[in-house]
Design a protein around this motif. Structure first.
Motif, PDB file in Angstrom:
ATOM      1  N   GLU A 122       0.841  -1.203   0.000  1.00 28.99           N
ATOM      2  CA  GLU A 122       0.000   0.000   0.000  1.00 28.99           C
ATOM      3  C   GLU A 122       0.879   1.258   0.000  1.00 28.99           C
ATOM      4  O   GLU A 122       0.620   2.216  -0.739  1.00 28.99           O
ATOM      5  N   ALA A 123       1.917   1.238   0.829  1.00 34.27           N
ATOM      6  CA  ALA A 123       2.794   2.416   0.926  1.00 34.27           C
ATOM      7  C   ALA A 123       3.509   2.655  -0.402  1.00 34.27           C
ATOM      8  O   ALA A 123       3.683   3.795  -0.843  1.00 34.27           O
ATOM      9  N   GLU A 124       3.884   1.558  -1.057  1.00 34.04           N
ATOM     10  CA  GLU A 124       4.585   1.689  -2.336  1.00 34.04           C
ATOM     11  C   GLU A 124       3.670   2.297  -3.393  1.00 34.04           C
ATOM     12  O   GLU A 124       4.068   3.185  -4.145  1.00 34.04           O
TER      13      GLU A 124
ATOM     14  N   ARG B  43      -7.255  -5.962   8.359  1.00 36.45           N
ATOM     15  CA  ARG B  43      -7.335  -4.499   8.524  1.00 36.45           C
ATOM     16  C   ARG B  43      -6.857  -3.779   7.269  1.00 36.45           C
ATOM     17  O   ARG B  43      -5.743  -3.269   7.202  1.00 36.45           O
ATOM     18  N   PRO B  44      -7.703  -3.767   6.236  1.00 40.08           N
ATOM     19  CA  PRO B  44      -7.282  -3.081   5.018  1.00 40.08           C
ATOM     20  C   PRO B  44      -7.327  -1.566   5.222  1.00 40.08           C
ATOM     21  O   PRO B  44      -8.093  -1.070   6.049  1.00 40.08           O
ATOM     22  N   HIS B  45      -6.504  -0.871   4.507  1.00 45.34           N
ATOM     23  CA  HIS B  45      -6.476   0.591   4.599  1.00 45.34           C
ATOM     24  C   HIS B  45      -6.868   1.178   3.257  1.00 45.34           C
ATOM     25  O   HIS B  45      -6.739   0.523   2.233  1.00 45.34           O
TER      26      HIS B  45
ATOM     27  N   ARG C 218      -4.550  -4.042  -5.616  1.00 43.97           N
ATOM     28  CA  ARG C 218      -4.433  -3.000  -4.588  1.00 43.97           C
ATOM     29  C   ARG C 218      -4.481  -1.562  -5.090  1.00 43.97           C
ATOM     30  O   ARG C 218      -4.212  -0.643  -4.343  1.00 43.97           O
ATOM     31  N   SER C 219      -4.864  -1.356  -6.347  1.00 45.39           N
ATOM     32  CA  SER C 219      -5.121   0.028  -6.754  1.00 45.39           C
ATOM     33  C   SER C 219      -6.131   0.096  -7.889  1.00 45.39           C
ATOM     34  O   SER C 219      -6.200  -0.800  -8.727  1.00 45.39           O
ATOM     35  N   LEU C 220      -6.927   1.153  -7.853  1.00 44.17           N
ATOM     36  CA  LEU C 220      -7.845   1.469  -8.947  1.00 44.17           C
ATOM     37  C   LEU C 220      -7.458   2.852  -9.440  1.00 44.17           C
ATOM     38  O   LEU C 220      -7.397   3.778  -8.640  1.00 44.17           O
ATOM     39  N   SER C 221      -7.169   2.984 -10.724  1.00 43.77           N
ATOM     40  CA  SER C 221      -6.816   4.299 -11.257  1.00 43.77           C
ATOM     41  C   SER C 221      -7.819   4.717 -12.307  1.00 43.77           C
ATOM     42  O   SER C 221      -8.189   3.910 -13.165  1.00 43.77           O
ATOM     43  N   LEU C 222      -8.226   5.975 -12.248  1.00 45.35           N
ATOM     44  CA  LEU C 222      -9.160   6.513 -13.228  1.00 45.35           C
ATOM     45  C   LEU C 222      -8.602   7.819 -13.777  1.00 45.35           C
ATOM     46  O   LEU C 222      -8.168   8.673 -13.008  1.00 45.35           O
ATOM     47  N   ALA C 223      -8.642   7.941 -15.112  1.00 46.61           N
ATOM     48  CA  ALA C 223      -8.291   9.219 -15.732  1.00 46.61           C
ATOM     49  C   ALA C 223      -9.579  10.013 -15.856  1.00 46.61           C
ATOM     50  O   ALA C 223     -10.501   9.586 -16.531  1.00 46.61           O
TER      51      ALA C 223
END
Ligand code: ASP
Ligand code: MG
Length: 436
Positions: free
Chosen positions: A244-246, A292-294, A410-415
């Protein structure tokens, strides 16, 4: 032989302004019973001053003023540090006469800030009866690749020298004060790690030594679920997984250098990001805890999106390779890429866009592709282990405005269109963080 594991603590440039607090903190760490290895950044603003020299290499009078400023910022500098200042005019003369774009020479100049800081801090520690010894990372054998300006640390190459020298010092009860931000390239020259690189030096050294933990001490910097200047409901994140930090560093949370996490993750060393004034806003970065997801949301802007349409793309091998080869050849970085077999949406930094569109346009003849754009966008990213399960929570208005989308575990990106970025950030943060 059992080895006592040290604690590695890195002090950022701004935190070095309050030396008594730094000394107090080192004593507290020593009282925990582990030996301490210190890593330092340059004093606040010093790297910027050195960059100013490089930005105006002929401004001899400005260089002289900067020289004097460096002297003022490091009072009572021990002899080894003063020797660096004495050799600076020779180095400056080389910069003044040199050809622009001599990256190894630039890196050598930039490394001066950390060298002065390490000698200066070690001197003040000794005055306070802490047996500190300044260690310059290139001489220590912290090895990097040859990518001057943004090099990567080669952990395996570094291990033998770094471990044996630092362990010998710790056995002699010395406190090493190691320069952050640079190392020695495979060609044997000084190579810097990029802005904020001292964090990365600290985790690499912590990984090599098998540290109990690596503390990154910053002044008033805390890790939040979004940038609190833009999102009033942002929450402090007390824990994060390495991954997550990365992702956060990658997607613009400018708290950490993007390469900082990997050495610690590989070695399983915990990172603690904290300030000395506000220990309550510290963040622990360690292995992921599925219970414990963040959740964090970042916004990168301004960016541009260029589209490459590839008719019959599913049956045309090599088009993606041709696009990425052409861009790489022109040294154009893709911030991110959304793909389907018929459409590549490439996210670019605005400074690269014009050239990128030209380069891509040159493909349209041979490869029968159609280039569209650039469109000004903001890149909105939601981060957290297992975030894909939250897809249904993403507000419909945000999804509807998206011109491109990608998802990983672990990530969702939207333009999103640039003018919609700020509201989309607030909406997504509300949905994923505030209303949980
Ligand atoms: N002094 C360097 C910089 O300002 C490295 C660091 O602070 O971590 O980027
Ligand atoms: Mg700095």
């Amino acid at each position: 032989m059992t080895r006592t594991r040290p604690t590695v603590v890195k002090f950022g440039g701004a935190s070095l302004s309050t030396v008594p607090a730094v000394i107090h903190h080192v004593r507290e760490l020593q009282a925990e019973g582990s030996p301490v290895v210190v890593v330092v950044s340059a004093r606040e603003g010093v790297t910027d001053l050195l960059l100013k020299i490089l930005g105006d290499p002929r401004a001899v009078q400005v260089h002289r003023e900067i020289y004097e400023e460096l002297e003022r910022r490091h009072p009572r500098l021990p002899e080894a540090g003063r020797a660096h200042l004495r050799s600076l005019p020779t180095l400056l003369a080389r910069v003044e006469r040199g050809r622009p774009g001599d990256l190894p020479l630039a890196d050598r100049l930039l490394s001066l800030g950390e060298r002065l800081a390490a000698h200066w801090v070690a001197g003040l520690f000794r005055e306070a009866s802490i047996p500190a010894v300044a260690v310059e990372a290139d001489r220590l054998g912290l090895m990097t690749d040859n990518a001057y300006g943004a090099s990567c640390i080669l952990i395996d190459h570094s291990r033998p020298h770094v471990a044996s020298t630092l362990r010998r010092m710790l056995r002699a009860h010395e406190v090493p004060v190691v320069t952050g931000f640079f190392g020695r390239s495979l060609e044997g020259r000084v190579a810097v790690l990029g802005r904020g690189g001292s964090d990365y030096s600290a985790t690499a050294i912590g990984a090599i030594l098998g540290a109990t933990r690596v503390e990154l001490v910053k002044k008033d910097v805390a890790v939040f679920s979004a940038d609190p200047r833009h999102v009033p409901g942002a929450r402090h994140l007390a824990r994060l997984s390495y991954e997550e930090a990365e992702e956060m560093a990658q997607f613009g949370a400018r708290v950490l250098h993007p390469l900082t996490i990997e050495p610690a993750r590989q070695a399983g060393v915990e990172i603690l990001v904290r300030s000395l004034e506000h220990p309550e806003t510290a963040t622990v970065i360690s292995r992921s805890d599925p219970a414990r997801p963040h959740r964090a949301v970042t916004l990168l802007r301004p960016l541009h999106l260029a589209r490459v349409r590839v008719p019959n793309g599913a049956n045309r091998p090599g088009v993606v390779a041709a696009v990425s080869d052409e861009l790489a050849h022109a040294r154009i970085n893709m911030v991110t890429l959304f793909t389907s077999s018929a459409l590549l949406s490439i996210v670019l930094e605005p400074g690269h866009t014009r050239q990128a569109v030209e380069v891509l346009g040159s493909l349209s003849g041979d490869h029968a592709v159609i280039v569209e754009g650039p469109f000004p966008i903001a890149l909105l990213t939601a981060i957290g282990d297992g975030i894909i399960e939250d897809l249904g929570r993403v507000p419909l208005a945000v999804l509807r405005s998206a011109q491109g989308f990608s998802a990983s575990p672990r990530s969702l990106s939207l333009a999103v269109p640039i003018e919609a970025g700020k509201d989309a950030l607030l909406d997504l943060h509300r949905a994923l963080v505030e209303s949980r």
